[in-house]
Design a protein around this motif. Structure first.
Motif, PDB file in Angstrom:
ATOM      1  N   THR A 141     -11.717 -12.445  -4.615  1.00 26.50           N
ATOM      2  CA  THR A 141     -12.734 -12.013  -5.825  1.00 26.50           C
ATOM      3  C   THR A 141     -12.207 -12.356  -6.856  1.00 26.50           C
ATOM      4  OG1 THR A 141     -12.226  -9.604  -6.424  1.00 26.50           O
ATOM      5  CG2 THR A 141     -14.050  -9.922  -4.987  1.00 26.50           C
ATOM      6  N   ALA A 142     -10.524 -12.346  -7.002  1.00 30.23           N
ATOM      7  CA  ALA A 142      -9.873 -12.728  -8.255  1.00 30.23           C
ATOM      8  C   ALA A 142     -10.623 -14.104  -8.584  1.00 30.23           C
ATOM      9  CB  ALA A 142      -8.507 -12.977  -8.366  1.00 30.23           C
ATOM     10  N   GLY A 143      -9.903 -15.707  -7.885  1.00 32.05           N
ATOM     11  CA  GLY A 143     -10.600 -16.463  -8.127  1.00 32.05           C
ATOM     12  C   GLY A 143     -11.675 -17.225  -8.797  1.00 32.05           C
ATOM     13  N   GLY A 144     -12.817 -16.121  -7.752  1.00 31.63           N
ATOM     14  CA  GLY A 144     -14.006 -16.590  -8.808  1.00 31.63           C
ATOM     15  C   GLY A 144     -14.039 -15.886  -9.823  1.00 31.63           C
ATOM     16  N   GLY A 192     -11.837 -19.265  -3.917  1.00 28.46           N
ATOM     17  CA  GLY A 192     -12.798 -18.724  -5.125  1.00 28.46           C
ATOM     18  C   GLY A 192     -13.171 -19.447  -5.958  1.00 28.46           C
ATOM     19  N   PHE A 193     -12.049 -19.787  -6.590  1.00 27.63           N
ATOM     20  CA  PHE A 193     -11.943 -20.371  -8.112  1.00 27.63           C
ATOM     21  C   PHE A 193     -13.050 -21.974  -8.382  1.00 27.63           C
ATOM     22  CE2 PHE A 193     -10.244 -23.202 -11.234  1.00 27.63           C
ATOM     23  CZ  PHE A 193     -10.223 -22.354 -12.406  1.00 27.63           C
ATOM     24  N   ALA A 194     -12.944 -22.867  -6.414  1.00 27.73           N
ATOM     25  CA  ALA A 194     -13.509 -24.157  -6.713  1.00 27.73           C
ATOM     26  C   ALA A 194     -14.681 -23.753  -6.642  1.00 27.73           C
ATOM     27  CB  ALA A 194     -12.443 -24.215  -5.444  1.00 27.73           C
ATOM     28  N   GLY A 195     -15.032 -22.356  -5.793  1.00 28.50           N
ATOM     29  CA  GLY A 195     -16.828 -22.333  -5.609  1.00 28.50           C
ATOM     30  C   GLY A 195     -17.242 -21.509  -6.720  1.00 28.50           C
ATOM     31  N   GLY A 196     -16.629 -21.173  -7.478  1.00 25.59           N
ATOM     32  CA  GLY A 196     -17.242 -20.404  -9.021  1.00 25.59           C
ATOM     33  C   GLY A 196     -17.830 -21.317  -9.899  1.00 25.59           C
ATOM     34  N   PHE A 197     -17.079 -22.765 -10.111  1.00 24.58           N
ATOM     35  CA  PHE A 197     -17.168 -24.319 -10.090  1.00 24.58           C
ATOM     36  C   PHE A 197     -18.330 -24.782  -9.519  1.00 24.58           C
ATOM     37  CE2 PHE A 197     -13.353 -23.039 -13.124  1.00 24.58           C
ATOM     38  CZ  PHE A 197     -13.327 -23.784 -14.317  1.00 24.58           C
ATOM     39  N   ALA A 198     -18.175 -24.869  -8.613  1.00 28.57           N
ATOM     40  CA  ALA A 198     -19.007 -24.873  -7.932  1.00 28.57           C
ATOM     41  C   ALA A 198     -20.896 -25.203  -8.434  1.00 28.57           C
ATOM     42  CB  ALA A 198     -18.978 -25.304  -6.827  1.00 28.57           C
ATOM     43  N   ALA A 199     -20.561 -23.535  -7.972  1.00 27.67           N
ATOM     44  CA  ALA A 199     -21.490 -22.654  -8.522  1.00 27.67           C
ATOM     45  C   ALA A 199     -22.563 -23.384  -9.706  1.00 27.67           C
ATOM     46  CB  ALA A 199     -21.739 -21.095  -8.801  1.00 27.67           C
ATOM     47  N   GLY A 244      -5.846 -13.961   1.238  1.00 29.16           N
ATOM     48  CA  GLY A 244      -6.692 -13.937   0.213  1.00 29.16           C
ATOM     49  C   GLY A 244      -5.836 -14.733  -1.063  1.00 29.16           C
ATOM     50  N   ILE A 245      -4.781 -15.290  -0.896  1.00 27.34           N
ATOM     51  CA  ILE A 245      -4.555 -15.952  -2.009  1.00 27.34           C
ATOM     52  C   ILE A 245      -5.007 -17.644  -1.531  1.00 27.34           C
ATOM     53  CG2 ILE A 245      -2.654 -17.097  -2.840  1.00 27.34           C
ATOM     54  CD1 ILE A 245      -0.790 -15.011  -1.770  1.00 27.34           C
ATOM     55  N   CYS A 246      -5.268 -18.211  -0.264  1.00 28.36           N
ATOM     56  CA  CYS A 246      -5.592 -19.179   0.281  1.00 28.36           C
ATOM     57  C   CYS A 246      -7.125 -19.044  -0.329  1.00 28.36           C
ATOM     58  CB  CYS A 246      -5.874 -19.601   1.478  1.00 28.36           C
ATOM     59  SG  CYS A 246      -4.046 -20.108   2.079  1.00 28.36           S
ATOM     60  N   GLY A 247      -8.379 -17.781  -0.514  1.00 29.74           N
ATOM     61  CA  GLY A 247      -9.464 -17.265  -0.555  1.00 29.74           C
ATOM     62  C   GLY A 247      -9.700 -17.666  -1.556  1.00 29.74           C
ATOM     63  N   MET A 248      -8.256 -16.943  -3.005  1.00 27.95           N
ATOM     64  CA  MET A 248      -8.776 -17.287  -4.246  1.00 27.95           C
ATOM     65  C   MET A 248      -8.985 -18.625  -4.733  1.00 27.95           C
ATOM     66  SD  MET A 248      -5.683 -15.103  -7.112  1.00 27.95           S
ATOM     67  CE  MET A 248      -4.860 -15.815  -5.866  1.00 27.95           C
TER      68      MET A 248
END
Length: 263
Positions: free
Chosen positions: A196-199, A100-107, A93-97
């Protein structure tokens, strides 16, 4: 933010129905519910007059924000049943967070039609995963590097496409981590709490959120997720759930892709 009074009541009923169904499947299958939250929110926002790109990004942001309490509720229920390895879930989850933050900005940097097609592809892949018999073992934990790698992949696509990541995490844990499917679903729900927190943060930073949509989805999905995780998961044959899941996800993918090519 949409004005709830100007939205067709039928669309609100559809949105609420999507929340309930997503919550039920979240508890059983360890998914975040984004496969329903995002398209349902997208169509409601479009009907409320939002521009296409704004509607899609806002729907993705709301989807992640609604997935957070949904999977948290599911994870609590699974933990009470002793099905969650929190050490594995935390590393994943922490790696995914982070990713996920990076993926949200890529979107935010990609064209709306590209995002729609990518989201549709993920839906179809997830649906096929639901009806394909996956190899599985009996393990309940994974080495940290493997957990981190799976979390990074799931997290990036979670942030990019506004989904919780369960449609990616569960098959990867089953295939590479040798988890039984139901155990993978339980651990997935716990990992998605972090992912989900990172995104969510990245979507909030560029203003892609709608409080009304979030409230409707959360008040319907959360009780459904707890009920299904506590009362249904492990007690119901998942054969028909998997088939219905495949039909539903494919139908949504076709509908969203049709919007790209036919308006």
């Amino acid at each position: 933010m949409i004005d709830i009074l100007t939205v067709d009541p039928v669309l609100i009923v559809i949105l609420a129905g999507a929340g309930i169904l997503a919550g039920l499947l979240a508890g059983i299958l360890g998914v975040g519910g984004g496969f329903l939250f995002a398209p349902a929110g997208y169509f409601v926002l479009l009907s409320a007059g939002f521009p296409k790109e704004t509607a899609l990004l806002t729907a993705f942001g709301v989807s992640l924000a609604a997935a957070f309490p949904t999977v948290l509720t599911s994870a609590v229920a699974h933990t009470r049943q002793g099905n969650v390895s929190w050490k594995t879930a935390a590393v994943m989850g922490i790696c995914g967070m982070v990713f996920g933050f990076a993926g949200g900005f890529a979107a935010a940097a990609l064209p709306v039609d590209v995002l729609t097609i990518l989201f549709s592809i993920i839906l179809v892949i997830g649906g096929i995963r639901m009806i394909t018999k996956l190899p599985s073992g009996e393990k309940t934990t994974m080495p940290a590097p493997l957990s981190a790698g799976i979390g990074a992949v799931g997290g990036f696509f979670s942030g990019l496409l506004g989904v919780g990541g369960g449609t990616i995490l569960v098959p990867l844990m089953t295939i590479f981590g040798k988890f039984p499917v139901r155990r993978a679903a339980a651990v997935s729900s716990a990992a998605i709490v972090f992912i989900t927190a990172g995104g969510i943060v990245s979507y909030l930073l560029h203003g892609s959120f709608d409080l009304v949509l979030w409230i409707v989805l959360v008040i319907t999905a959360v009780p459904a997720a707890y009920f299904s995780a506590a009362k249904i998961s492990g007690k119901i044959s998942d054969r028909w759930v998997r088939i219905l899941f495949f039909i539903l996800m494919t139908a949504v993918a076709v509908r969203m892709t049709a919007g790209v090519f036919f308006g």
